[in-house]
Design a protein around this motif. Structure first.
Motif, PDB file in Angstrom:
ATOM      1  N   ASP A 278      42.978 -41.777  -9.147  1.00  0.00           N
ATOM      2  CA  ASP A 278      44.215 -41.864  -8.664  1.00  0.00           C
ATOM      3  C   ASP A 278      44.953 -40.935  -7.889  1.00  0.00           C
ATOM      4  N   ASN A 279      44.358 -39.706  -8.462  1.00  0.00           N
ATOM      5  CA  ASN A 279      44.841 -38.342  -7.921  1.00  0.00           C
ATOM      6  C   ASN A 279      44.273 -37.884  -6.873  1.00  0.00           C
ATOM      7  N   ALA A 280      43.242 -38.601  -6.445  1.00  0.00           N
ATOM      8  CA  ALA A 280      42.671 -38.108  -5.187  1.00  0.00           C
ATOM      9  C   ALA A 280      43.168 -38.051  -4.022  1.00  0.00           C
ATOM     10  N   PRO A 281      43.030 -36.824  -3.287  1.00  0.00           N
ATOM     11  CA  PRO A 281      43.902 -36.955  -2.183  1.00  0.00           C
ATOM     12  C   PRO A 281      43.315 -37.362  -0.673  1.00  0.00           C
ATOM     13  N   SER A 282      43.146 -38.568  -0.717  1.00  0.00           N
ATOM     14  CA  SER A 282      42.587 -39.252   0.363  1.00  0.00           C
ATOM     15  C   SER A 282      43.509 -38.810   1.852  1.00  0.00           C
TER      16      SER A 282
ATOM     17  N   LEU B  36      46.114 -36.084   1.368  1.00  0.00           N
ATOM     18  CA  LEU B  36      47.105 -35.314   0.559  1.00  0.00           C
ATOM     19  C   LEU B  36      48.209 -34.406   1.516  1.00  0.00           C
TER      20      LEU B  36
ATOM     21  N   ARG C 118      53.094 -36.305  -7.621  1.00  0.00           N
ATOM     22  CA  ARG C 118      52.166 -36.510  -6.909  1.00  0.00           C
ATOM     23  C   ARG C 118      51.223 -35.484  -6.392  1.00  0.00           C
TER      24      ARG C 118
ATOM     25  N   ARG D 231      49.728 -33.013  -8.592  1.00  0.00           N
ATOM     26  CA  ARG D 231      48.660 -33.581  -9.006  1.00  0.00           C
ATOM     27  C   ARG D 231      47.078 -33.753  -8.239  1.00  0.00           C
ATOM     28  N   GLY D 232      47.553 -33.965  -6.926  1.00  0.00           N
ATOM     29  CA  GLY D 232      46.546 -34.263  -5.833  1.00  0.00           C
ATOM     30  C   GLY D 232      46.042 -32.677  -5.623  1.00  0.00           C
TER      31      GLY D 232
ATOM     32  N   TRP E  54      43.331 -32.117  -8.484  1.00  0.00           N
ATOM     33  CA  TRP E  54      42.159 -32.739  -8.129  1.00  0.00           C
ATOM     34  C   TRP E  54      41.376 -32.251  -6.942  1.00  0.00           C
ATOM     35  N   LEU E  55      42.006 -31.877  -5.974  1.00  0.00           N
ATOM     36  CA  LEU E  55      41.475 -31.289  -4.908  1.00  0.00           C
ATOM     37  C   LEU E  55      40.789 -30.041  -5.124  1.00  0.00           C
TER      38      LEU E  55
END
Length: 466
Positions: free
Chosen positions: A3-7, A9, A60, A63-64, A67-68
């Protein structure tokens, strides 16, 4: 996908999106508060300007960002493992310019060991974070200042909903406890050594690496560690292969020095190496994690994308968030070297030349600010000494920053470029270091660093809009 993946971002400074009343209240309280004198710098005009606010990032986006950077750190180690099986092989493959005096050359590359402690630098370009370097090291600037500033800003308006990220100090203490596992808090003290030493920096200057910072000491004791502070000359090994510091057995060593060459250690480095090889002591972080800080690793990531070695999602991540990077001085193939030099000439205005391993912006050349003759000569000469990367120039977004000169009472608002540097500890983001320029920054490309007139600052987290 997580859910945190920065598709897609985007990480913006959202200060102007805050309610006007909140912005005015925070600035009013900041102007009247004290204790910020260390947070000001003298500009070209002689004024001592203080920035009046932190960067504001949405929850958000934070968090992204974590993750990145965690994913890119993992991919970086994978790129290294495609080219080296051991740390010694990686040191040679990178033509790493520094001796890592505690490195076990036969130790395999383990991502969890090499990425435990990092502070990547990211510029923001049209809202997209663009990673310039990983900054894996035993010593990362701002580790205590960044959370202290964030907490101070949050206290100005405690009911605002703005809050600091998890502290880099407490996150590191938690990592130290994980390093020892269930051994902490079971009735007998677990001792952590923070060694002091003398070192020689890249300029040949001898300097003292002193002992643990007070906030780090207090938090380590809070989580149940007994902290021992001793010089390297006080270290030894007992009959069981245990590391001793001033006669006390040590379970864990936390390093506070960077890439300096350690001198006059009195055999302390040999004692550390012996205990590490015998697996009787834990090291945090491992000194060889500095290998991942070479910007040549970013070039390897792009090489692997071109070769189809990454899956489509990871390849898209690299191409979107890591500026195109290539390296001079690693490959001895003359044809490859000639091709890169032609490209460097043709694309000069779009490129930046940097030492693969360097700091404080030393040796950085913007092609847009350098003549064709000087640009090529500088890149070739530098690459003979040590690897150099050519990196796509990133046009940094600018943020609106108010500054105060307390001496005169004058305020000024300027558009300044900035760098975001999240502290990554065991794969999780903690405090976000920020560097930004002052009101006298010139237009165009500029190195954003403390030694170049930059301010060290911090970020607060704002709730996501409902």
């Amino acid at each position: 996908m997580n859910d945190n993946a920065p598709s897609a971002l985007l990480v913006d400074d959202v200060w102007v999106a805050l309610p006007e009343e909140l912005r005015e209240e925070l600035l009013t309280r900041r102007r009247s508060s004290t204790g910020w004198r260390g947070y000001r710098r003298q500009e070209w005009d002689g004024r001592h300007w203080e920035p009046l606010r932190p960067v504001i990032i949405r929850e958000r986006a934070y968090r992204g960002l974590g993750w990145l950077t965690a994913r890119l750190l993992h991919l970086a180690v994978e790129a290294c493992r495609r080219r080296a099986a051991t740390l010694g092989e990686l040191h040679r493959a990178l033509r790493f310019p520094h001796e890592l005096q505690l490195m076990d050359p036969d130790r395999p590359l383990v991502a969890a060991e090499l990425t435990r402690y990092a502070r990547p630098d990211l510029l923001v370009e049209q809202g997209q974070p663009r990673l310039l370097e990983f900054n894996n090291s035993t010593r990362l600037g701002g580790d205590t200042v960044t959370p202290r500033l964030a907490e101070a800003y949050a206290r100005l308006c405690p009911q605002s909903g703005l809050h600091p990220p998890p502290s880099s100090v407490t996150a590191r203490s938690a990592a130290l406890v994980r390093t020892l596992g269930s051994q902490v808090g079971n009735g007998r003290p677990r001792r952590m050594l923070v060694p002091a030493c003398w070192g020689i920096d890249a300029n040949g200057t001898r300097r003292r690496h002193e002992r643990i910072k007070k906030p780090v000491l207090a938090d380590a004791e809070r989580v149940g560690l007994e902290v021992v502070q001793a010089d390297l000359v006080e270290l030894g090994i007992n009959a069981a292969g245990r590391l001793l510091a001033a006669g006390l057995p040590i379970d864990l060593v936390m390093f506070q020095w960077g890439s300096d060459r350690i001198v006059d250690d009195g055999g302390g480095l040999a004692a550390l190496r012996s205990a590490d090889r015998a697996r009787t002591v834990e090291l945090f972080p491992r000194t060889e994690s500095a290998l991942i800080s070479s910007k040549a690793v970013l070039a390897w990531l792009h090489e692997d994308c071109d070769a189809g070695l990454l899956d489509p999602a990871d390849s898209a991540l690299v191409r979107t968030h890591v500026p195109w990077t290539t390296c001079l001085g690693l490959d001895g193939d003359p044809a490859v070297h000639e091709k890169l030099l032609r490209m460097a000439t043709d694309e000069r205005d779009r490129l930046v030349s940097k030492p693969a391993v360097g700091k404080s912006g030393n040796g950085v050349l913007f092609g847009s600010q350098t003549s064709e003759k000087d640009w090529l000569a500088a890149a070739v000469h530098a690459a003979r000494e040590s690897p150099v990367v050519l990196q796509q120039r990133v046009e940094s977004d600018r943020m609106t920053m108010p500054f105060l000169d307390r001496d005169s009472g004058q305020e000024i608002v300027a558009q300044v470029p900035y760098v975001l540097s999240p502290f990554m500890i065991d794969g999780e983001a903690a405090s976000v270091g920020v560097r930004h320029m002052g009101p006298g920054v010139r237009a165009g490309d500029v190195v954003i660093g403390a030694s170049r007139g930059g301010f060290q600052s911090t970020a607060l987290i704002a709730p996501d809009p409902v």
